[in-house]
Design an enzyme around this catalytic site. Sequence first.
Site, PDB file in Angstrom:
ATOM      1  N   ARG A   1      42.747  39.166  59.593  1.00  0.00           N
ATOM      2  CA  ARG A   1      41.532  39.440  58.632  1.00  0.00           C
ATOM      3  C   ARG A   1      40.346  39.025  59.557  1.00  0.00           C
ATOM      4  O   ARG A   1      39.213  39.559  59.368  1.00  0.00           O
ATOM      5  CB  ARG A   1      41.779  38.893  57.810  1.00  0.00           C
ATOM      6  CG  ARG A   1      42.747  39.324  56.749  1.00  0.00           C
ATOM      7  CD  ARG A   1      43.169  38.336  55.522  1.00  0.00           C
ATOM      8  NE  ARG A   1      42.045  38.116  54.551  1.00  0.00           N
ATOM      9  CZ  ARG A   1      42.247  37.198  53.692  1.00  0.00           C
ATOM     10  NH1 ARG A   1      43.061  36.267  53.619  1.00  0.00           N
ATOM     11  NH2 ARG A   1      40.977  37.413  52.793  1.00  0.00           N
TER      12      ARG A   1
ATOM     13  N   LYS B   1      32.957  35.159  53.905  1.00  0.00           N
ATOM     14  CA  LYS B   1      34.175  34.500  53.413  1.00  0.00           C
ATOM     15  C   LYS B   1      34.826  33.691  54.447  1.00  0.00           C
ATOM     16  O   LYS B   1      34.645  34.453  55.561  1.00  0.00           O
ATOM     17  CB  LYS B   1      34.625  35.001  52.256  1.00  0.00           C
ATOM     18  CG  LYS B   1      35.478  36.269  52.729  1.00  0.00           C
ATOM     19  CD  LYS B   1      36.246  37.131  51.526  1.00  0.00           C
ATOM     20  CE  LYS B   1      37.046  38.125  51.838  1.00  0.00           C
ATOM     21  NZ  LYS B   1      37.563  38.788  50.980  1.00  0.00           N
ATOM     22  N   HIS B   2      35.599  32.652  54.579  1.00  0.00           N
ATOM     23  CA  HIS B   2      35.636  31.756  53.255  1.00  0.00           C
ATOM     24  C   HIS B   2      34.973  30.434  53.691  1.00  0.00           C
ATOM     25  O   HIS B   2      35.608  29.672  54.183  1.00  0.00           O
ATOM     26  CB  HIS B   2      36.903  31.512  52.908  1.00  0.00           C
ATOM     27  CG  HIS B   2      37.868  32.915  52.749  1.00  0.00           C
ATOM     28  ND1 HIS B   2      38.284  33.707  53.623  1.00  0.00           N
ATOM     29  CD2 HIS B   2      38.252  33.582  51.466  1.00  0.00           C
ATOM     30  CE1 HIS B   2      38.984  34.849  53.190  1.00  0.00           C
ATOM     31  NE2 HIS B   2      38.916  34.898  51.767  1.00  0.00           N
TER      32      HIS B   2
ATOM     33  N   HIS C   1      46.446  30.324  48.421  1.00  0.00           N
ATOM     34  CA  HIS C   1      47.124  30.793  47.243  1.00  0.00           C
ATOM     35  C   HIS C   1      48.387  30.197  46.772  1.00  0.00           C
ATOM     36  O   HIS C   1      48.452  30.087  45.719  1.00  0.00           O
ATOM     37  CB  HIS C   1      47.491  32.411  47.770  1.00  0.00           C
ATOM     38  CG  HIS C   1      46.620  33.291  47.989  1.00  0.00           C
ATOM     39  ND1 HIS C   1      46.088  33.377  49.255  1.00  0.00           N
ATOM     40  CD2 HIS C   1      45.909  34.200  47.125  1.00  0.00           C
ATOM     41  CE1 HIS C   1      45.329  34.347  49.052  1.00  0.00           C
ATOM     42  NE2 HIS C   1      45.222  34.987  48.099  1.00  0.00           N
TER      43      HIS C   1
ATOM     44  N   ASP D   1      36.151  31.514  45.532  1.00  0.00           N
ATOM     45  CA  ASP D   1      37.562  32.562  45.708  1.00  0.00           C
ATOM     46  C   ASP D   1      38.293  32.480  44.289  1.00  0.00           C
ATOM     47  O   ASP D   1      37.719  31.813  43.279  1.00  0.00           O
ATOM     48  CB  ASP D   1      38.469  31.840  46.772  1.00  0.00           C
ATOM     49  CG  ASP D   1      39.025  32.758  47.439  1.00  0.00           C
ATOM     50  OD1 ASP D   1      39.359  33.909  46.856  1.00  0.00           O
ATOM     51  OD2 ASP D   1      39.732  32.431  48.544  1.00  0.00           O
TER      52      ASP D   1
END
Length: 596
Positions: free
Chosen positions: A192, A225-226, A238, A311
């Site tokens: 990412r 982000k982040h 997460h 987030d």
Amino acid sequence: MFLRQSAVAAGLCAILIAAPPAKKPEAKPAAQVNPVVHKWMHSMTLRDEVAQLIIMPIYGEAMHTRSANYRKYQHFVRDLHVGGVIVTGHVTNGTTRNAEPYAMAALLNRMQKLARVPLLVAADFERGASMRVNSTTNWPYNMAFAAGKDLAGATFEGAETAREARAMGVNWIFAPVADVNNNPDNPIINIRSYGENPLEVSNFVQAYIAGAHSDTRNQVMVTAKHFPGHGDTATDSHIGLARLEADRKRIESVELEPFRASIAAGVDAIMTAHMAVPAFEPENVPATVSAKILTGLLRGQLDFHGIIVTDAMDMQGLASLYNTGESAVRSIEAGSDVLLMPRKAEDAINGVLAAIESGRLTRQRIDDSVIKVLSAKVKLGLGQRKLVNLEGIGDTVGSPEADDRAQAVADRAVTLVKDQKDQLPLRHPESTCVIAMTEGRRGQQGIRLVEEVRKRAPKMPVSVLDPGMSKADFDDVARTTADCGQIVVAAYVTVSAYRGNVAMAGDYPDFLNGLIAGKVPVTLAALGNPYLVRNFPNAVAYMTTYSPTPTSEAALVKALFGEIAITGHLPVTIPGIAKYGDGIQIPAAHAAPKGL
């Protein structure tokens, strides 16, 4: 090894590094507030104002107005007056189902009609709208852009994503990813990110932002982000609270650099990370609830005046520490303006209202954030145009020009890291066996790969595996390779929330090691995680596309058959295997056959 910095960029960085010490942001004078914002606020209760700071999830699907999901969305918008929604993937039976463009746009139009104040509509379009919506341009992951040194491609992607987003009713893009992935074991950033070089990442986020802001007819908000940088962590936020253990000097020179560049490029919003950063916040709390990080560092030192959005607040990196109301209050106290996906909107609203009543939060603090949110809606033109023309979607999404550009990015990204026996391009395709190791039997992985192989070599043996296969099944596949002159293993290993790693699943490692230990030479091709070769160093050749998308599958096949030059360079270091910038360059052997 870092790219050479231009004089202008160097001067800009010097100015930013020399920014004044932390200061408390000043409220916007009433005279500077847009009249439309005044009008909207005048019609709101305090509860309505707090609700404007909340974004709730929505599936972009066709649904009956009496369905449970529709009634839930209706409650968010019509009853609670939330400030916006975010289109998320719908996970069913372990598979994520994306939205369809027309159904999503029609649903969003319905929600906008229900809203007294136009909604912000967000989406995680990190690799274009295709991350959440079918029938849109399939852009590769960010790392592929950096591997091909394709800044122009990033600018094009930003512009095209903005056009596709607005055509379908989305006006807030949660991209670009500004994280510097300098930890090979990072379980959630990986491909990412644009890579490990902070200057290169900075250049790409600026290119993306410039593209996304280039079309005044399709204005969107973009989000870096982040913050303050999730790339050097080993925990998926997460699942739990991630930690960035680097010292302040390292963070200043690496993690913060792309955020400085984003701010200089006019980024509209910055998303917080649910990660502890001891160098800036001695308390073991997420940056999302740290005033030292959000107000002191981001607002004060980096001088960011845009929207700070959390987030997702249902992630365990935050939700495991506080209940919904407390996390909402702490986030706003720290400096956040928008609360993304609290577990229950009412709990977040009630928690903030109670904090105002007790004096923990002030009405002015809420007004400051509400003004930012409403001003953003005005700037996006939502006061004049909040609905989309459904008939215009077909003229915008998935254009042939954008599809061609995405394919070109994927083609340029293919990187050959090693080739000990001169395996590439394939010398004898007719005796080569291809094995696709997908991440699940219900997904789309492998479909485009097989199609492209069949077009070129109809009789080439191709096996598509899934990690749920039995050992007997794997043994059968291994036996079929005994007569192959060469084996190409296309391994799909991508980033996924709640997985906790970017390793191969199930019995794949044992199966692959067994192939590598055999007599037939194995070429390993990673469609995703470029660090994969660390676990399989004895493969005779290794190449990577940094992406599992159909465009990257097609690029891999073209590279195998010698139809495109292999020109990619690693935007990361693979410990013990290859350095940043490495990449064996191979010219195209011949043109693609006609009709392909």
